[in-house]
Write an enzyme that holds these catalytic residues in place. Structure first.
Site, PDB file in Angstrom:
ATOM      1  N   ASP A  48       0.899  -1.191   0.070  1.00 17.90           N
ATOM      2  CA  ASP A  48      -0.049   0.026   0.182  1.00 17.90           C
ATOM      3  C   ASP A  48       0.966   1.295  -0.300  1.00 17.90           C
ATOM      4  O   ASP A  48       2.089   1.161   0.167  1.00 17.90           O
ATOM      5  CB  ASP A  48      -0.908  -0.062   1.134  1.00 17.90           C
ATOM      6  CG  ASP A  48      -2.109   0.805   0.964  1.00 17.90           C
ATOM      7  OD1 ASP A  48      -3.196   0.670   1.762  1.00 17.90           O
ATOM      8  OD2 ASP A  48      -1.974   1.639   0.063  1.00 17.90           O
TER       9      ASP A  48
HETATM   10  C1  GLC Z   1      -4.095   4.503  -0.172  1.00 12.04           C
HETATM   11  C2  GLC Z   1      -5.228   3.258   0.014  1.00 12.04           C
HETATM   12  C3  GLC Z   1      -5.287   2.298  -0.969  1.00 12.04           C
HETATM   13  C4  GLC Z   1      -5.237   2.856  -2.295  1.00 12.04           C
HETATM   14  C5  GLC Z   1      -3.654   3.378  -2.482  1.00 12.04           C
HETATM   15  C6  GLC Z   1      -3.299   4.164  -3.795  1.00 12.04           C
HETATM   16  O1  GLC Z   1      -3.381   4.800   0.951  1.00 12.04           O
HETATM   17  O2  GLC Z   1      -4.883   2.657   1.440  1.00 12.04           O
HETATM   18  O3  GLC Z   1      -6.425   1.621  -0.681  1.00 12.04           O
HETATM   19  O4  GLC Z   1      -5.445   1.745  -3.411  1.00 12.04           O
HETATM   20  O5  GLC Z   1      -3.145   4.362  -1.399  1.00 12.04           O
HETATM   21  O6  GLC Z   1      -4.200   5.269  -3.836  1.00 12.04           O
END
Ligand code: GLC
Length: 635
Positions: A266
């Site tokens: 993430d």
């Molecule tokens: C965010 C979220 C995730 C998302 C990623 C890209 O922090 O936790 O769900 O897909 O970053 O934006």
């Protein structure tokens, strides 16, 4: 698959170490900063680019994708690297056409319609250059204080598994090389939905028993449905951050479940291992994550240290090769080497709007109806409340590319579906009396902003606002029937206001077609069939409250109203509305229940033996309708 492996090995054999490490990194691309993206490609620092302007894509404006600009960058990558770029974006429940939030979709229990919706979502997103999306979000959750419950499939592992399958199949289809298909990503692996206190990003305490019985099932289903990527989560589980856990990512997900795609972190989850106290610095964070089976680093570039770590003998080149193989395999299977560029096609947005409206109608949950719904189409209606003409909130969190002008408000929907209805509405609530006196019935359009749902948007209380409680109590003073249309992302606590309503229609955040879908239900063009996929607590203090709870020694499970020892002194132990609850305009008679095998044990089930349950269901009312037949198993 054999040809893919052969092709991947051929590509891998020609790659330098720098080429390989580049593939393990994802950086940000803003269409307004293409030169920055091209520079990263030229320096062999990226294999993927995320179309995002900030770490909070769910709540802040994000520059959009444009096919011609994406093609320009892709051409540059093919010339410089000979390897196509994966362009990722958070296309969570819609692109230009917005569909209901996933928590609402789950209430439809309609896998086919959800799959069809994601086919349309993939078509819209791919048409603008997106070839990878970070959905389905599979964090089973029992805590509506947590803002991200709105992205989840609710509290049940089986529903989570069905959502996983429908979304993955809708996005990836049977032939991922087709332009209108995009790579899916099951997230957030794993246990993020149990963030302590409903506070986002917080620690979780999850036993292996709970992990396997609640949180793992949806990811197993996603893997079996062929999902090509998984995203590792921010949280720690019982002291071990997921994004550095070899047990969870390698042993459980890749080896035990057999997930053969690649894992992406993430946003910043690798560098955050420093804050979580398991890594001294970015280099050690990279060392921990890559050796735990985390293949790609989202935007913090910790994997820039991999070359040093290899030279120091802390990371084996074969570990790198394995991650690169997984990423290249996805790119080959997505057809990106053969067709790296987008040729935009004409899209039938009207058809997509119809699908969105149908899914919204089936996602709505009728919580109460004292014989007032459906209304006749020539009713005199006082339409009052903050959601009367609101548009943005209806789209919910995690919608980046919506067409706001095409959003149908509650007011518009009523005008569209019942053009002969008389609508009195007042923006100044002190004048609501005049509107109500002129009307036969009151519709209160209430709800919450999208900005108090989604990532980093948790609430300590799920009570509705005092302002809205005041509107409800004042509206009731005029002696007319009162209908609540509740446009909240999460399930909120309704015990304190339920008595004031003659009907409550839970409209969640249903997307572009909310107004039309709600009006179709209100006037009977559609009969409500939705069943909530998450428990509605009476008050915040009952959280966590969920149906699939193990029995305690004194059998004090007050969930189904066995009001006994288990309950609080001040609140009943049962929920306001249980998982699976939802009313219809018709009635059903269940009869002739049969179970073909009342004696079966766990070993038989593990060997694949089944129990066949059948029941006759008869519509005994005055409306053609759809019933979601539910069967529960107690082990
Ligand atoms: C965010 C979220 C995730 C998302 C990623 C890209 O922090 O936790 O769900 O897909 O970053 O934006």
């Amino acid at each position: 698959m054999k040809n893919t492996n052969k092709r991947v090995e051929e590509i891998l054999s020609k790659m330098s170490l720098k080429d390989k490490i580049g593939q393990l990194n994802q950086d940000i691309i803003k269409v307004s900063e293409l030169d920055k993206a091209k520079k990263a490609i030229k320096e062999k620092r990226v294999g993927s680019l995320i179309l995002s302007s900030s770490a909070f894509a769910g709540n802040e404006f994000q520059e959009g994708a444009k096919a011609d600009l994406i093609n320009e960058v892709q051409k540059y990558a093919m010339d410089e690297l000979g390897i196509p770029i994966l362009f990722g974006r958070d296309v969570i429940h819609g692109h230009k056409t917005v569909y209901p939030i996933p928590l609402a979709m789950a209430a439809s229990f309609n896998s086919d319609l959800i799959k069809k919706s994601y086919e349309e979502i993939a078509l819209e997103a791919s048409n603008e250059g997106v070839n990878w999306t970070f959905t389905p979000m599979l964090d089973v959750s029992r805590d509506p204080r947590w803002g991200r419950i709105i992205e989840s499939p609710g509290e049940d592992p089986y529903v989570g598994a069905k959502m996983a399958e429908a979304v993955v199949k809708g996005l990836q289809g049977d032939d991922l090389t087709k332009q209108e298909k995009i790579v899916a990503c099951a997230k957030h692996f794993i246990g993020y939905g149990q963030s302590e206190g409903g506070r986002d990003y917080h620690r979780t305490e999850i036993s292996d028993y709970t992990l396997r019985n609640y949180y793992l099932k949806a990811f197993k289903a996603a893997s079996e449905a062929g999902v090509k990527t998984v995203m590792s989560s921010f949280n720690e589980i019982s002291g071990q951050p997921v994004s550095s856990s070899k047990y969870l990512m390698q042993d459980v997900l890749k080896d035990e479940i057999g997930f053969d795609g690649f894992i992406v972190s993430d946003w910043g989850a690798i560098v955050q291992l420093i804050n979580q106290g398991v890594a001294e610095d970015e280099k050690e964070a990279a060392y921990l994550s890559i050796n735990a089976g985390l293949d790609m680093d989202m935007v913090d570039y910790c994997y820039g240290y991999l070359e040093e770590l290899i030279e120091e003998g802390k990371v084996d080149i074969e570990t790198i090769n394995e991650s690169v193989r997984r990423i290249l395999t996805v790119k080959v299977e997505a057809g990106l080497f053969d067709n790296p560029y987008i040729t935009p096609v004409k899209i039938d947005y009207e058809k997509h709007a119809e699908t969105s409206c149908k899914l919204a109608s089936e996602s709505m949950v009728l919580l109460k109806n004292e014989g007032i719904l459906p209304l006749s189409k020539d009713s005199k209606i006082a339409l009052i409340g903050p959601m009367t003409t609101e548009k943005r909130a209806l789209l919910g969190s995690w919608t980046l590319d919506f067409d706001l002008e095409k959003t149908v408000t509650i007011f518009d929907g009523i005008k569209n579906i019942a053009p002969n209805a008389t609508i009195e509405t007042r923006s100044n609530y002190d004048e609501m009396g005049a509107a109500i006196r002129k009307s036969d019935v009151v519709i209160l359009a209430l709800g919450e902003s999208d900005q108090v749902t989604g990532e980093a948007r948790s609430l300590a209380s799920i009570e509705i606002s005092d302002m809205q409680k005041d509107i409800i109590k004042r509206a009731k003073l005029y002696g007319k029937k009162v209908i609540g249309v509740m446009c909240f992302g999460r399930c909120v606590a309704l015990e304190s206001v339920e008595p004031y309503f003659d009907a409550i229609l839970y409209a969640w955040h249903l997307g572009s077609q909310t107004g039309n879908a709600a009006a179709k239900i209100i006037f009977g063009d559609e009969v409500p069939s939705g069943k909530t996929a998450v428990t509605f607590p009476r008050v915040t203090g009952q959280i966590p409250l969920y149906y699939n709870v193990s029995s305690s020694g004194r059998n004090v499970n007050g969930y189904y109203g066995i009001e006994n020892l288990s309950n609080y002194e001040d609140v009943k132990g049962s929920p306001m509305y249980p998982f699976g609850y939802g009313l219809s305009y018709t009635t059903y008679n269940y009869s002739n229940l049969k179970v073909d095998n009342t004696k079966i044990n766990l070993c038989d089930i593990e060997k694949g033996k089944c129990v066949k349950v059948s029941v006759d269901v008869k519509n005994t009312g005055n409306y053609d309708a759809k019933e979601i037949v539910q069967c529960y198993v107690m082990m």
